[in-house]
Enzyme design. Structure first.
Site, PDB file in Angstrom:
ATOM      1  N   HIS A 193      24.766   6.024  -5.214  1.00  0.00           N
ATOM      2  CA  HIS A 193      23.809   6.282  -5.864  1.00  0.00           C
ATOM      3  C   HIS A 193      23.862   5.626  -7.318  1.00  0.00           C
ATOM      4  CE1 HIS A 193      21.879   9.560  -3.173  1.00  0.00           C
ATOM      5  NE2 HIS A 193      21.852   8.435  -2.557  1.00  0.00           N
ATOM      6  N   GLU A 214      23.972   7.031 -10.179  1.00  0.00           N
ATOM      7  CA  GLU A 214      24.899   7.632 -10.959  1.00  0.00           C
ATOM      8  C   GLU A 214      26.315   7.621 -10.454  1.00  0.00           C
ATOM      9  OE1 GLU A 214      21.380  10.607  -9.662  1.00  0.00           O
ATOM     10  OE2 GLU A 214      22.420   8.790  -9.190  1.00  0.00           O
ATOM     11  N   CYS A 255      20.257  14.023  -6.858  1.00  0.00           N
ATOM     12  CA  CYS A 255      20.311  14.731  -5.483  1.00  0.00           C
ATOM     13  C   CYS A 255      21.244  15.858  -5.555  1.00  0.00           C
ATOM     14  CB  CYS A 255      20.504  13.701  -4.252  1.00  0.00           C
ATOM     15  SG  CYS A 255      22.091  12.848  -4.408  1.00  0.00           S
ATOM     16  N   CYS A 269      24.706  13.867  -6.034  1.00  0.00           N
ATOM     17  CA  CYS A 269      24.960  13.317  -7.460  1.00  0.00           C
ATOM     18  C   CYS A 269      25.246  14.357  -8.450  1.00  0.00           C
ATOM     19  CB  CYS A 269      24.033  12.192  -7.818  1.00  0.00           C
ATOM     20  SG  CYS A 269      24.094  10.901  -6.702  1.00  0.00           S
ATOM     21  N   TRP A 323      -5.590 -24.239   2.726  1.00  0.00           N
ATOM     22  CA  TRP A 323      -4.790 -23.025   2.070  1.00  0.00           C
ATOM     23  C   TRP A 323      -6.107 -22.791   0.829  1.00  0.00           C
ATOM     24  CZ3 TRP A 323      -1.027 -20.323   3.731  1.00  0.00           C
ATOM     25  CH2 TRP A 323       0.093 -21.047   4.636  1.00  0.00           C
ATOM     26  N   ARG A 335       5.920  -9.340  -0.030  1.00  0.00           N
ATOM     27  CA  ARG A 335       6.578  -9.049   1.321  1.00  0.00           C
ATOM     28  C   ARG A 335       8.035  -8.252   1.073  1.00  0.00           C
ATOM     29  NH1 ARG A 335       4.810 -14.003   5.303  1.00  0.00           N
ATOM     30  NH2 ARG A 335       2.486 -13.785   5.352  1.00  0.00           N
ATOM     31  N   THR A 378      -6.118 -11.600  13.706  1.00  0.00           N
ATOM     32  CA  THR A 378      -5.503 -12.229  12.809  1.00  0.00           C
ATOM     33  C   THR A 378      -4.363 -13.220  13.626  1.00  0.00           C
ATOM     34  OG1 THR A 378      -5.815 -11.239  10.645  1.00  0.00           O
ATOM     35  CG2 THR A 378      -4.085 -12.513  10.721  1.00  0.00           C
ATOM     36  N   PRO A 418     -11.405  -9.666   7.100  1.00  0.00           N
ATOM     37  CA  PRO A 418     -12.370  -8.851   6.617  1.00  0.00           C
ATOM     38  C   PRO A 418     -12.541  -7.388   7.287  1.00  0.00           C
ATOM     39  CG  PRO A 418     -13.347 -10.592   7.286  1.00  0.00           C
ATOM     40  CD  PRO A 418     -11.796 -10.846   7.432  1.00  0.00           C
ATOM     41  N   LEU A 463     -10.732  -5.283   9.363  1.00  0.00           N
ATOM     42  CA  LEU A 463      -9.580  -4.453   9.374  1.00  0.00           C
ATOM     43  C   LEU A 463      -9.575  -3.862   7.778  1.00  0.00           C
ATOM     44  CD1 LEU A 463      -7.621  -2.837  10.882  1.00  0.00           C
ATOM     45  CD2 LEU A 463      -5.979  -4.413  10.576  1.00  0.00           C
TER      46      LEU A 463
END
Length: 366
Positions: free
Chosen positions: A50, A52, A75, A84, A170, A184, A196, A301, A303
């Site tokens: 982590h 720390e 944590c 930590c 495009w 993404r 899609t 459109p 969904l």
């Protein structure tokens, strides 16, 4: 002001893990002794040290009597790594400033209690909003038991996403498409609908190298998720031949029909259907159970409108291209039933900036 300075530095460090810490939160830590930074670190990947721990290793003996700035409550429990909070106590730090408490209701406050119990001065809440902005998905999963849902759309200036024929490549330029790759990369999952898949056969993968993602190596591919009520997913879909995992949600309660997709590498999971459509809330709940923090919705459109009308959209990112596509082209959302002005879905602007030739608008439902 000096405390804010060092906490802001910890927040900047935490952001360096945005592409690699899934399913863990992004956390940064700075240790200061006698007005100088003695150590700093950030959480880099699940299962690894982590923030720390990295900072304490760098600080060494200078951690004793130092002030620690950390973006998330240390944590106090044994997970993949030791607590930590215990490491900070053992190092002999004198003061700990925490931007935000752990959002997990079952453990929130325990790390702070452990530090105070050891005689360490503790302060919580410094730059809390900035720390929360680092981890919307982790916070959502802990507190709402569902991921943070971000909808990505590209449209012409008149709000059209495809010609009447379905042609859409495009709408946006190269810079905007590169920006989407970063969206993404930070997501735990990319979600789309079977419409899609059948129309575009998308890859739904990340196509950036480590240098473009803050040096993250190897690149983690998000989980690809397809909503497919009637199980029409083709076994030859290109996403099934790519690195990473694909999960198909369906309302078809016939495991015998799953075998073809399973042999092609997909996982098929049953979810409740409602009026011929999948229960979208149940889908998100199942994704949360899989430790999915952030979901990027890339779809048509119908969904997109369904998620929006169900009140499940947390953030919209729309790339507006400088051209017009005309009245017969397809719109951003299909929103049946909206007939009066008072039925409008109100949005709040969060950010507007130019990316290449497009405007990127970030908004959220009010």
């Amino acid at each position: 002001m000096i405390d804010q300075h060092y906490m802001a530095q910890a927040i900047r460090l935490a952001a360096r893990g945005i592409y690699s810490t899934h399913p863990n939160p992004n956390v940064g830590c700075v240790i200061v002794n006698d007005g100088e930074v003695a150590g700093e670190g950030w959480h880099r990947q699940a299962g690894g040290p982590h923030a720390e721990v990295f900072a304490l290793q760098q600080a060494g003996a200078r951690a004793r009597g130092a002030t620690v700035y950390v973006t998330l409550e240390p944590c106090s429990h044994h997970g993949r790594t030791p607590p930590c909070a215990d490491a900070l106590v053992a190092a002999g730090v004198s003061r700990v400033l925490v931007a935000m408490q752990d959002p997990n209701p079952s453990v929130a406050g325990r790390g702070l209690h452990r530090l105070r119990e050891a005689g360490i001065a503790v302060q919580s809440g410094l730059l809390d909003a900035q720390a929360r902005a680092l981890n919307p998905g982790f916070i959502s999963r802990m507190q709402r038991r569902r991921p943070w849902l971000r909808v990505k759309l590209a449209a012409s200036l008149d709000g059209r996403t495809a010609m009447a024929s379905g042609e859409s490549k495009w709408i946006s330029g190269a810079a905007a498409r590169q920006d989407v790759q970063r969206l993404r990369a930070r997501s735990s999952a990319i979600l789309t609908g079977i419409g899609t898949v059948l129309a575009d056969d998308p890859a739904l993968n990340v196509r950036l190298d480590a240098e473009q993602l803050h040096g993250v190596e190897p690149l983690r591919q998000p989980l690809r998720v397809v909503l497919d009520p009637d199980l029409a997913m083709p076994v030859q879909a290109q996403m099934l031949s790519l690195p990473g995992n694909t999960l198909v949600f369906t309302a078809v309660n016939d495991p015998g029909r799953y075998s073809g997709l399973q042999r092609s590498g997909a996982e098929v999971t049953l979810v409740a259907g409602v009026a011929g459509q999948l229960d979208l809330s149940a889908v998100l709940e199942q994704l949360a159970e899989r430790e999915i923090n952030e979901v990027l919705l890339e779809c048509g459109p119908t969904l997109a409108g369904a998620f929006l009308q169900a009140g499940l959209v947390d953030e919209l990112i729309v790339y507006l291209a400088p051209h017009l596509m005309g009245d017969s082209a397809r719109g951003l959302f299909r929103l049946p039933g909206l007939e009066r002005m008072q039925e409008r879905i109100a949005l709040e602007w969060l950010d507007v900036r130019q990316v290449g030739s497009e405007l990127r608008i970030t908004a959220r439902p009010v």
